[in-house]
Write an enzyme that holds these catalytic residues in place. Structure first.
Site, short mmCIF file in Angstrom:
data_model
loop_
_atom_site.label_atom_id
_atom_site.label_comp_id
_atom_site.label_asym_id
_atom_site.label_seq_id
_atom_site.Cartn_x
_atom_site.Cartn_y
_atom_site.Cartn_z
N HIS A 97 20.13 22.88 -15.01
CA HIS A 97 19.94 22.79 -13.47
C HIS A 97 20.12 23.90 -12.77
O HIS A 97 20.59 24.93 -13.19
CB HIS A 97 21.38 21.99 -13.11
CG HIS A 97 21.41 20.42 -13.81
ND1 HIS A 97 21.66 20.36 -14.99
CD2 HIS A 97 21.00 19.29 -13.34
CE1 HIS A 97 21.84 18.96 -15.36
NE2 HIS A 97 21.36 18.28 -14.27
N TYR A 99 21.97 24.81 -10.38
CA TYR A 99 23.56 25.17 -10.26
C TYR A 99 24.06 25.95 -11.36
O TYR A 99 25.22 26.52 -11.03
CB TYR A 99 24.41 23.98 -9.87
CG TYR A 99 24.60 22.78 -10.96
CD1 TYR A 99 25.15 23.08 -12.23
CD2 TYR A 99 24.08 21.59 -10.62
CE1 TYR A 99 25.32 22.04 -13.14
CE2 TYR A 99 24.29 20.65 -11.63
CZ TYR A 99 24.78 21.10 -12.82
OH TYR A 99 24.76 19.91 -13.91
N GLU A 100 23.19 25.91 -12.64
CA GLU A 100 23.93 26.80 -13.69
C GLU A 100 23.59 28.34 -13.27
O GLU A 100 24.13 29.10 -14.07
CB GLU A 100 23.29 26.35 -15.05
CG GLU A 100 23.50 25.19 -15.35
CD GLU A 100 22.78 24.42 -16.37
OE1 GLU A 100 22.83 25.11 -17.62
OE2 GLU A 100 22.57 23.49 -16.42
N ALA A 127 21.11 10.68 -12.88
CA ALA A 127 22.06 10.16 -12.20
C ALA A 127 22.23 10.78 -10.87
O ALA A 127 21.69 11.65 -10.48
CB ALA A 127 23.44 10.58 -13.11
N ASN A 238 27.28 6.37 -8.44
CA ASN A 238 28.42 6.33 -7.58
C ASN A 238 27.86 6.33 -6.32
O ASN A 238 26.78 6.62 -5.94
CB ASN A 238 29.34 7.61 -7.68
CG ASN A 238 28.37 8.86 -7.72
OD1 ASN A 238 27.64 9.40 -8.43
ND2 ASN A 238 28.36 9.48 -6.29
N HIS A 250 32.63 13.60 -12.40
CA HIS A 250 31.53 13.64 -13.56
C HIS A 250 31.75 12.57 -14.66
O HIS A 250 30.91 11.94 -14.71
CB HIS A 250 31.49 15.13 -13.99
CG HIS A 250 30.27 15.10 -14.77
ND1 HIS A 250 29.07 15.09 -14.57
CD2 HIS A 250 30.22 15.53 -16.29
CE1 HIS A 250 28.35 15.04 -15.41
NE2 HIS A 250 28.70 15.46 -16.39
N1 HPA Z 1 25.72 13.53 -5.61
C1 HPA Z 1 24.84 14.53 -6.24
N2 HPA Z 1 24.66 14.31 -7.53
C2 HPA Z 1 24.91 13.58 -7.93
C3 HPA Z 1 26.02 12.33 -7.64
C4 HPA Z 1 26.35 12.53 -6.09
O1 HPA Z 1 27.09 11.80 -5.52
N3 HPA Z 1 26.38 11.31 -8.43
C5 HPA Z 1 25.35 11.89 -9.56
N4 HPA Z 1 24.92 13.15 -9.38
#
Ligand code: HPA
Length: 276
Positions: A97, A99-100, A127, A238, A250
């Site tokens: 990713h 962000y890494e 996800a 979520n 997470h």
């Molecule tokens: N935001 C960003 N990335 C995500 C989320 C989220 O709510 N859920 C899973 N990956």
């Protein structure tokens, strides 16, 4: 030069070398389709049966070790038999990713390798948080389009690629034909690793977003720029920040993925033969 240096100095050559290594290791000269399994999707791949080959991604040129729980860092080769047809699928369990902090090249190395390995279609799974209030946790959503809020592209130079049909309409129609309950949505790429603030989610909803996550968009662009057709499927793990007032973590993302794995696996298995 180490296998990581070439990723940064000549990323397409690194992808070419990685694809050659995969062909040698698997004995499969050309794979047909690639799947990148994101957080919570790793177990869905069990539906494809036994892999013909598996290795640690980091043993292949340019691949970094995994750094996130739920991202196992393996590369697998599958043979899917359907009605006399044999489909060779190259599966990446996990991804790198943005962000890494390793830059954009490792983020798109899997899909570039996949295209160099022959894949004409790339399926990207992830996800995500549901911005659209009608979405339920555990619901898969087909990505119809995206909004990039990272100000980062995997492409460099005067490479003016059209993204009108980035998430292939042909493929989206086939997937919806296989499961008519599936909805489509617009995915926002958020750099992370922080989740969004409620105010940021409100902004995203206002500009037309349904889903938010920290992956997929650079890979979709890189695969499309090399000529592959792209399918993106998000699993809503979520409700996005501020939608319910609950805090995000997470673990719930991974748990929602596990709960949906069987359905997601069946969806992928059913759809793959129809795409080629
Ligand atoms: N935001 C960003 N990335 C995500 C989320 C989220 O709510 N859920 C899973 N990956």
């Amino acid at each position: 030069m180490s296998s990581h240096d070439i990723l940064y100095t000549d990323p397409l050559q690194a992808a070419h070398l990685a694809a050659r290594e995969i062909a040698q290791r698997t004995g499969v000269e050309n794979h047909d389709i690639a799947l990148v399994m994101g957080s919570g999707w790793v177990e869905a791949v069990d539906a494809l049966g036994m892999p013909r080959y598996e290795c640690n991604a980091q043993d292949i040129t340019g691949f970094l070790p995994p750094s996130v729980e739920g991202h196992s860092g393996k590369i697998r080769s599958y043979e899917i038999h359907d009605d006399g047809k044999i489909i060779r699928a190259l599966v990446f369990l996990g991804r790198t990713h943005l962000y890494e902090g390793k830059g954009i090249e490792p983020v798109v190395h899997s899909v570039r390798t996949a295209v160099k390995a022959g894949c004409k279609i790339v399926i990207l799974t992830n996800a995500c948080g549901g911005i659209n209030k009608s979405y339920a946790v555990g619901q898969p959503v087909i990505i119809r389009d995206h909004i990039s809020l990272t100000a980062t592209s995997p492409l460099i130079g005067a490479h003016f690629v059209d993204l009108t049909d980035l998430y292939s309409k042909r493929i989206r129609e086939i997937v919806k034909g296989a499961d008519s309950t599936l909805e489509e949505g617009v995915y926002v790429h958020w750099r992370g690793p922080t989740y969004e603030t409620p105010a940021e989610i409100l902004m995203m909803r206002t500009i037309g977003a349904d889903l938010v996550g920290m992956s997929t968009v650079p890979e979709a662009i890189a695969a499309h720029a090399l000529g592959a057709e792209v399918l993106g499927i998000s699993l809503v793990t979520n409700a996005a920040a501020g939608v319910t007032g609950e805090k995000l973590n997470h673990e719930e993302v991974i748990a929602a993925g596990k709960a949906a794995a069987a359905r997601m696996g069946a969806l992928l298995k059913g759809v793959i033969p129809k795409l080629l």
